[in-house]
Motif scaffolding. Sequence first.
Motif, short mmCIF file in Angstrom:
data_model
loop_
_atom_site.label_atom_id
_atom_site.label_comp_id
_atom_site.label_asym_id
_atom_site.label_seq_id
_atom_site.Cartn_x
_atom_site.Cartn_y
_atom_site.Cartn_z
N ALA A 394 0.92 -0.77 -0.50
CA ALA A 394 -0.20 0.10 -0.05
C ALA A 394 1.07 1.49 0.15
CB ALA A 394 -0.58 -0.24 1.52
N GLY A 397 3.24 0.99 -3.38
CA GLY A 397 2.19 1.13 -4.71
C GLY A 397 2.16 -0.35 -5.73
N LEU A 402 -2.10 -2.47 -3.23
CA LEU A 402 -2.23 -1.32 -3.83
C LEU A 402 -3.95 -1.16 -3.90
CD1 LEU A 402 -1.55 1.37 -5.18
CD2 LEU A 402 -1.31 -0.15 -7.42
N GLN A 406 -6.18 1.35 -2.98
CA GLN A 406 -7.99 2.69 -4.17
C GLN A 406 -9.02 1.99 -3.98
OE1 GLN A 406 -6.04 0.39 -7.48
NE2 GLN A 406 -4.15 2.49 -7.91
#
Lengths: 445, 287
Positions: A394, A397, A402, A406
């Motif tokens: 996280a 990325g 990730l 999101q």
Amino acid sequence: MTTLSDPAYTPSVADKVQGAFNRRKWRNIGVPLGVFAYLIYVFFAFDIMGLASKARPENAAILLNDFWSHKVHVTRNNRSGEVLTAYEGERKGEFPEGTGPEWVSYGESTVISLTDGSVVEFVGGKIAELQIPDYGSVRAEIDGRAVVLTLPDNTTPPEWMNVSRNRMSLTQPGWRFSITPSKTEVFRYQAGWELFFFTIDSAFYDRSVGELVALALWEPRVNPDRANIAQMAYDIWTNKMWRHGDVAWAMFETVLMAFLGTMGAGLIALPLSFLAASNFAPARWLRLTCRRFFDLLRGVDGLIWTVILSRAFGPGPMTGALAILLTDTGTFGKTFSEALENIDQKQVEGVQSTGASAVQRMRFGVIPQVLPLILSQLLYYLESNTRSATVIGALVGGGIGLLLTQAIITQKDWEEVCYYMVLVVLTVMLMDTLSGWVRRKFIKG
Amino acid sequence: MAMTSPSSPTPTEDYLALVRRKRLYGAILVALFVVLMASGFNLAEGRNAGGFFEGLHRIFDFPAEIFSEAFTNWRNMPAHLVSFLPSLLETLNIAAVSTLIGAVLGMFLAFLSTRGLAKWPALIPVFRRSMDIMRAVPEIVIALVLIFLLGVGPVPAMIAIAFHTTGALGKLFSEAAENVDFKPVEGLASVGGSWLQRVWFGVVPQVAPNWSSYALLRFEINIRASAILGFVGAGGIGYDLKTALQWGMGKYDQVVVIFALLFITIMIVDHMSDRARERLVKGGQIA
């Protein structure tokens, strides 16, 4: 010699015991009191009272509903009169115009039957008629920029209806309705995750399990280029709503980060830990340098490493793997060198007595003693790093971390959050079982 | 004893064959491991934004940049140091409270899931599985979901870390409790002690040193976790770091101060807890 009967000695022993008891007593009262006082301090420091005003319980309802159910939107554009049906109102889940699930009938007017027996009818481009059992019929008409309501017996609107000059909305068990000058919408809630396997554009959409099995095993081919079962796998893998292919890749990336980071750290830490162990270090300064190096790697937190590394390597799984590698090299260096310091020297001497060289002494005298500990450490960290890799992903990325952040940040795809969470938990538990099995099988016996 | 048939190998040959086979397996395993590492690294590098070798020489660019800015603005450093202390305290508080809560809950779960101590032995697998799940859920997920529900602040991070700590400590606690001496428990049972009394007076004194040592180790881990969660919006020093980084040039002196504060705090806490744990485990009781 002083004895217990010696008057000069006895009181001091009694005092000592008494003192010890007193200290114990005070500690038994003091520690809980201290913890309690600390908790009171934190209660105010964290502003727990203010939490009630900041909390948004309506969000909890949305979230809990969304975790296990979905909604289908039937939307009429009040200007063009066009009616569109879509899962979650998303373009990816749109039905072709004029088609939809069997509880909607399209034609001159659109008739939507709902789970509690209510019926909503879109008449023409401006009018919506609702039949609600236990209440009666409601008629809403767009007049310029206002909504004109006709309620049964001209009563005042009930509290589940939200009415203003240019908007009317109502919530009923299992569905919602809203009308504004620009559009009329009905949401119907349904249990389950929508389009989890096949999206609407797939030939396998909305078929029963029996039909799917039959199609998978026998003809006719849906796509002449591919066997049906391959086409099914392809449709699931490329599902636009859930992106199973991307999710599987992300999950794999996360495990890969954990694997590369842990094993790389082990490979780097093993030789260095010989230099840091007091019984192997060739020189004192070298030992201390290695020790401080390990301390530095551990002390510079994973958070700092991720920040520095993503500046150099950009976002992605390799950056995450390197961040895990750096912190764990410090940890492994410390534990491995401690293990090396605690080995039994007799085995080494035994090997030495046969005339073995230094390398042979290491290989046959030292490694067999520390290998079980090293392997079980590596496995344990591999398992715990799979979970950390989600968090690190996280930050840098990459991987499932990730996708998770999101999905949470958009604040509407909670079913996806739930899906990813289940995947992460299952993967971590799988790694747990796997490493436990390997440990039992190969290390303990 | 029956004579061996001429075709069966002598013990020496047998042993050598065994050694050869073992070496072969070892070599295959090592080769497999090397292939896995190499291909995994290639794959990870391919999916990364920047390559390994083109980034390697840039590793020190960012530290150099922030340190050079920090040196030119060295006069601001003490002021920054003081201004970040409250958020550092918040990060520490989050870690401490979540360790406390996690330890208490983990204690109960450990008692409920240890053979011989469990109040409802039939439910042991249920409690074990639930601890597994608690350990497996990443803190960041719970924290982000709770931020959505409770708003930005330290409480979501606290709950998230406490949740994970409960599972992790519960497992360790129950492993330690499995090895206790049952004689005191039986003694208490023979004089009619209730379940709570048996556990509290018979088991807790035996496991307290080990448990405190595990809890201290968790506290170290939780400081790091709480700093990371701050970075995704849960308050504390991590949040300050994120804001300073987003600002970029001009606030790098703050970044350096935050790095230094984190580093020093972690070093101090690690050192103190190392010492305390050594005393706990070797001394055999809480001093």
